[in-house]
Design a protein around this motif. Structure first.
Motif: not given
Length: 175
Positions: A112-136
């Motif tokens: 349950q801790e893992s699932r809560a982390d995963e769901a929270a991470a998805r909501r907090l960090i969009s794919t677009a924002a993640l990819e943009a930040a990791m580029r630079w």
């Protein structure tokens, strides 16, 4: 405690009804446009959020009172991530695993801790924002600061992003 958030909660119904792992590609929807606000989500769910002296964790979900306790010593980023994590426990209907006497309760709790982390991470960090930040970004620390999340949440989101990409590759091959 470092950057890990601990809540010791699990979903009894989900744990007893399904012992097999969730599908690898199961997704929590990303919010479109507006940045995710865990406080607004807590209000939508009718949850109470309070601050307390918590020495061994950043936050705690108290299901019987529909209450999230946040440690009063957190930075704004830590608070946002901890609250998002606890809101996911509430959203799933997780209960305190300490109240359950079952040999596998600690396993269900970790799941349950893992699932809560995963769901929270998805909501907090969009794919677009993640990819943009990791580029630079030159480091996880720099990317996490840009995304206004903890390094732990960033690493969780990166792991999920890699898994999503693997699922896409599998679909292309199989389908």
């Amino acid at each position: 405690m470092g950057g890990r958030m601990m809540t010791h909660a699990y979903n009894r119904k989900a744990a007893t009804a399904r012992l097999s792992p969730d599908p690898v590609c199961a997704r929590v929807p990303e919010s479109a446009g507006e940045p995710y606000s865990p406080l607004e989500r807590a209000e939508q769910l009718g949850l109470h959020v309070r601050y307390a002296e918590l020495s061994d964790s950043w936050a705690w979900w108290v299901p019987s009172r529909r209450l999230i306790l946040l440690a009063n010593r957190l930075t704004a980023v830590q608070e946002r991530c901890a609250l998002a994590h606890e809101v996911e426990h509430a959203h799933r209907g997780d209960v305190d695993c300490r109240a359950v006497e079952h040999p596998a309760a600690h396993i269900w709790g970790r799941r349950q801790e893992s699932r809560a982390d995963e769901a929270a991470a998805r909501r907090l960090i969009s794919t677009a924002a993640l990819e943009a930040a990791m580029r630079w970004a030159d480091s996880y620390e720099e990317a996490a600061q840009e995304l206004q999340v903890t390094e732990h949440m960033l690493r969780v989101r990166l792991r999920l992003h890699r898994r999503d990409l693997e699922c896409l590759d599998t679909l292309r091959i199989a389908g």
